[in-house]
Design an enzyme around this catalytic site. Structure first.
Site: not given
Ligand code: RTP
Length: 156
Positions: A16, A56, A64, A92, A98, A109
């Site tokens: 990122k 996304y 968010f 992962r 995350t 991370r």
């Molecule tokens: P990624 O897609 O980035 O690998 O992350 P992930 O699947 O582990 O997490 P996901 O739930 O899909 O969320 C994507 C990205 O959004 C940001 N995020 N911000 N509450 C918040 O402000 C929030 N929750 C998630 C994170 O940067 C996450 O990696």
């Protein structure tokens, strides 16, 4: 469709904008290389918000979502395709949870992050989403076909 060998699974990993700006590109790539995975495609480029909104799309109803897409298009990123046995699940695991508060030390991370919204990397969460993401970020002609010089040392 072609039958894939067990070690030809592919995942989509992306560094990122925060990972790029903090100078972590080399370290992240090196971890995947050292583990034994094969780099199939890579870019270094800033993408527009519309592209990140598509990436996304499953999070479109989250509060968010707008700030996430805005941040992700705020600077260059490094989208990559990595190939190897169980690379989706292992990718992962290498990224870590995350939320950095839950990511174990030793993970990307867990070693480099503090804040959820600045967790420096993305990795596909399933083979199905990997395929979708690879198709969104790369043209078929951008996926390189080559052999690593590992002989029988990574896979028995
Ligand atoms: P990624 O897609 O980035 O690998 O992350 P992930 O699947 O582990 O997490 P996901 O739930 O899909 O969320 C994507 C990205 O959004 C940001 N995020 N911000 N509450 C918040 O402000 C929030 N929750 C998630 C994170 O940067 C996450 O990696």
């Amino acid at each position: 469709t072609e039958v894939m060998a067990g070690n030809q699974e592919r995942t989509f990993i992306m560094i990122k904008p925060d990972g790029v700006q903090r100078g972590l590109v080399g370290d992240i790539i090196q971890r995947f290389e050292k583990r034994g995975y094969k780099l199939v495609a890579m870019k270094f480029k800033q993408f527009d918000e519309a592209h990140l909104k598509q990436h996304y799309i499953d999070l479109a109803d989250k509060p968010f979502y707008p700030k996430l897409c805005k941040f992700m298009s705020s600077g260059p990123v490094v989208p990559m395709v990595w190939e190897g046995k169980d690379v989706v699940k292992m990718g992962r695991a290498m990224l870590g949870a995350t939320n950095p508060l839950q990511s174990n030390p030793g993970t990307i991370r867990g070693d480099f992050c503090i804040d959820l919204g600045r967790n420096i990397c993305h990795g596909s969460d399933s083979v199905d989403s990997a395929n979708k993401e690879i198709a969104l970020w790369f043209d078929k002609t951008e996926l390189a076909s080559w052999s690593m010089c590992t002989g029988d040392n990574v896979y028995e």
